[in-house]
Scaffold this active site. Structure first.
Site, PDB file in Angstrom:
ATOM      1  CE  LYS A  78       3.628  23.590 -25.498  1.00  0.00           C
ATOM      2  NZ  LYS A  78       4.461  22.809 -24.752  1.00  0.00           N
ATOM      3  CB  VAL A 179       1.327   5.486 -11.920  1.00  0.00           C
ATOM      4  CG1 VAL A 179       1.051   5.939 -10.314  1.00  0.00           C
ATOM      5  CG2 VAL A 179      -0.218   4.562 -12.110  1.00  0.00           C
ATOM      6  N   GLY A 180       1.752   7.259 -14.842  1.00  0.00           N
ATOM      7  CA  GLY A 180       2.029   7.104 -16.273  1.00  0.00           C
ATOM      8  C   GLY A 180       3.571   6.998 -16.476  1.00  0.00           C
TER       9      GLY A 180
HETATM   10  P1  NAD Z   1       1.365  10.118 -19.161  1.00  0.00           P
HETATM   11  O1  NAD Z   1       0.323  10.341 -20.357  1.00  0.00           O
HETATM   12  O2  NAD Z   1       2.446   9.185 -19.644  1.00  0.00           O
HETATM   13  O3  NAD Z   1       0.710   9.821 -17.921  1.00  0.00           O
HETATM   14  C1  NAD Z   1      -0.297  10.414 -17.319  1.00  0.00           C
HETATM   15  C2  NAD Z   1      -1.164   9.349 -16.420  1.00  0.00           C
HETATM   16  O4  NAD Z   1      -2.108  10.268 -15.879  1.00  0.00           O
HETATM   17  C3  NAD Z   1      -1.717   8.499 -17.542  1.00  0.00           C
HETATM   18  O5  NAD Z   1      -1.438   6.990 -16.775  1.00  0.00           O
HETATM   19  C4  NAD Z   1      -3.220   8.542 -17.354  1.00  0.00           C
HETATM   20  O6  NAD Z   1      -4.065   7.559 -17.298  1.00  0.00           O
HETATM   21  C5  NAD Z   1      -3.175   9.285 -15.884  1.00  0.00           C
HETATM   22  N1  NAD Z   1      -4.556  10.023 -15.680  1.00  0.00           N
HETATM   23  C6  NAD Z   1      -5.220  10.860 -16.712  1.00  0.00           C
HETATM   24  N2  NAD Z   1      -6.255  11.265 -16.293  1.00  0.00           N
HETATM   25  C7  NAD Z   1      -6.193  11.124 -14.899  1.00  0.00           C
HETATM   26  C8  NAD Z   1      -6.901  11.281 -13.828  1.00  0.00           C
HETATM   27  N3  NAD Z   1      -8.249  11.986 -13.916  1.00  0.00           N
HETATM   28  N4  NAD Z   1      -6.836  10.822 -12.606  1.00  0.00           N
HETATM   29  C9  NAD Z   1      -5.616  10.213 -12.380  1.00  0.00           C
HETATM   30  N5  NAD Z   1      -4.906   9.743 -13.339  1.00  0.00           N
HETATM   31  C10 NAD Z   1      -5.191  10.244 -14.596  1.00  0.00           C
HETATM   32  O7  NAD Z   1       2.274  11.595 -19.108  1.00  0.00           O
HETATM   33  P2  NAD Z   1       3.319  11.828 -18.614  1.00  0.00           P
HETATM   34  O8  NAD Z   1       4.485  12.103 -19.712  1.00  0.00           O
HETATM   35  O9  NAD Z   1       4.039  10.864 -17.387  1.00  0.00           O
HETATM   36  O10 NAD Z   1       3.050  13.317 -17.962  1.00  0.00           O
HETATM   37  C11 NAD Z   1       2.471  13.317 -16.926  1.00  0.00           C
HETATM   38  C12 NAD Z   1       2.426  15.027 -16.465  1.00  0.00           C
HETATM   39  O11 NAD Z   1       3.629  15.545 -16.417  1.00  0.00           O
HETATM   40  C13 NAD Z   1       1.683  15.867 -17.707  1.00  0.00           C
HETATM   41  O12 NAD Z   1       0.992  16.746 -17.002  1.00  0.00           O
HETATM   42  C14 NAD Z   1       2.784  16.333 -18.505  1.00  0.00           C
HETATM   43  O13 NAD Z   1       2.568  17.567 -19.274  1.00  0.00           O
HETATM   44  C15 NAD Z   1       3.759  16.825 -17.499  1.00  0.00           C
HETATM   45  N6  NAD Z   1       5.186  16.613 -17.861  1.00  0.00           N
HETATM   46  C16 NAD Z   1       5.667  15.509 -18.485  1.00  0.00           C
HETATM   47  C17 NAD Z   1       7.286  15.525 -18.842  1.00  0.00           C
HETATM   48  C18 NAD Z   1       7.650  14.330 -19.419  1.00  0.00           C
HETATM   49  O14 NAD Z   1       9.028  14.404 -19.807  1.00  0.00           O
HETATM   50  N7  NAD Z   1       7.025  13.402 -20.054  1.00  0.00           N
HETATM   51  C19 NAD Z   1       7.847  16.596 -18.763  1.00  0.00           C
HETATM   52  C20 NAD Z   1       7.536  17.838 -18.094  1.00  0.00           C
HETATM   53  C21 NAD Z   1       6.091  17.742 -17.610  1.00  0.00           C
END
Ligand code: NAD
Length: 349
Positions: A78, A179-180
């Site tokens: 990392k 729901v991102g």
């Molecule tokens: P993203 O930023 O697209 O979505 C995250 C969502 O969480 C956003 O809609 C944000 O508004 C919401 N959020 C933030 N704070 C919040 C709160 N206090 N309460 C409720 N919702 C809240 O991110 P993502 O890519 O969807 O990733 C989500 C999680 O999954 C992260 O922890 C990320 O590290 C993990 N992850 C993602 C991937 C990937 O392929 N994108 C892979 C492995 C792990």
């Protein structure tokens, strides 16, 4: 370094400084036993150098475990850049970072993580080949979120199978935090199967969009922990399983995409004692890194990605079964298997 609480026999911890661009960066290589260390680059405004080092050490170890559980020919590493992603980015900074990655000669592959986007990585690519998660290029794998979401959806079904004797989710109540990119796709998969969704987010637009698509009920961000549901799917933040939320959760399983869901590993045992089946985060969310691994191989194939994802979800099932039959926390079982896979690779190397 060697006395640091988060030091875990890391192979290398490299601190880089570039005076011209102001880059301060640590690249931690936890293990290359299974292949080149792979893991994203995070840009964060750390409180101090120790917080930065702690993050690099922990996250690189986590990547070793994640890559091992996904059975990828990759080790774990990392990179962390010290700075505010809204103010401190520059072409010179990312070019300097790229040169440092290049100096490691392929023992570490970088990609996007928190604070870094594909445009930043396109600059890094000008200085080094050892970068993935690009939008363009022969093997570019693009946005990993749909693959991550597919893995999480299939993982929720594995948890349901152990809890209810069937993986049919129709009529099951699933609460989803966030729901991102990933959580949104997870909701769509679940709704197609007839699950009843309760969702929370701080982004009102995202909530409206997903609720319109899936018929989900919306609750306030803090209320999601009190929802009585079959399974809770955290897809937003880390550290959301802690002493406070543990008292509030009224679910039978926890299975979501967020990284580092347990505030401390001991929370796995507390979940077990409360009768909640937890899908270890770095196992269930490994779809994204599988997609990145396909890009690193130089020959992206969706078939290969799907095969690896199926295998990963089988591994998740094995972790859950072993934990249930031996009364151990699921995260301890996953950690043991990951360490064993890394040790075996080191021996055979
Ligand atoms: P993203 O930023 O697209 O979505 C995250 C969502 O969480 C956003 O809609 C944000 O508004 C919401 N959020 C933030 N704070 C919040 C709160 N206090 N309460 C409720 N919702 C809240 O991110 P993502 O890519 O969807 O990733 C989500 C999680 O999954 C992260 O922890 C990320 O590290 C993990 N992850 C993602 C991937 C990937 O392929 N994108 C892979 C492995 C792990």
């Amino acid at each position: 370094m060697f006395d640091h609480a988060s030091f875990d026999a890391h192979e290398g911890v490299h601190a880089f400084h570039d005076a011209d661009s102001g880059l301060k960066c640590i690249i931690a290589v936890h293990s290359t036993a299974r292949g080149p260390a792979a893991g994203g680059c995070r840009m964060w405004n750390y409180a101090n150098g120790d917080a930065m080092l702690t993050d690099a050490l922990r996250l690189s170890q986590g990547m070793s475990f994640k890559n091992a559980m996904a059975d990828l020919p990759l080790g774990g590493g990392k990179a962390v850049i010290w700075g505010d992603p809204r103010k401190d980015k520059s072409e010179a900074l990312f070019r300097a970072f790229g040169r440092f990655v290049e100096n490691l000669n392929g023992s570490y592959y970088t990609a996007e993580d928190v604070g870094i986007d594909t445009a930043d990585m396109a600059i890094v690519r000008r200085e080094t080949r050892f970068v993935a998660g690009l939008d363009e290029g022969a093997a570019a794998s693009g946005d990993p979120s749909p693959i991550t979401a597919m893995g999480v959806y299939l993982g929720i079904k594995e948890v349901a199978k152990r809890l209810f004797g069937t993986d049919d989710l129709s009529g099951r109540i699933i609460s989803v935090q966030g729901v991102g990119s990933v959580g949104g796709h997870v909701c769509e998969h679940l709704a197609r199967e007839g699950a009843k969704l309760v969702i929370a987010d701080i982004d009102q637009e995202a909530l409206k969009d997903i609720s319109a698509k899936t018929g989900a009920t919306i609750v306030a961000p803090d209320e999601i922990y009190d929802v009585e549901a079959d399974i809770f799917s955290p897809c937003a933040l880390g550290a959301i399983i802690n002493e406070k939320t543990l008292e509030r959760l009224r679910v039978k399983g926890v299975a979501g995409a967020a990284n580092n869901q347990l505030i401390v590993p001991e929370m796995g045992e507390f979940l077990r004692r409360k009768g909640m089946l937890y899908a270890p985060d770095y196992v269930i969310n490994g779809g994204g890194i599988i997609n990145v691994a396909a890009e690193i191989s130089g020959n992206y194939s969706r078939e290969w990605v799907d095969g690896k994802l199926t295998h990963l979800i089988e591994t998740l099932g094995e972790v859950l079964d072993e934990a249930l039959s031996t009364n151990q926390p699921t995260n301890s079982v996953a950690d043991r298997i990951a360490r064993q896979r890394i040790a075996e690779a080191r021996t055979s190397k």
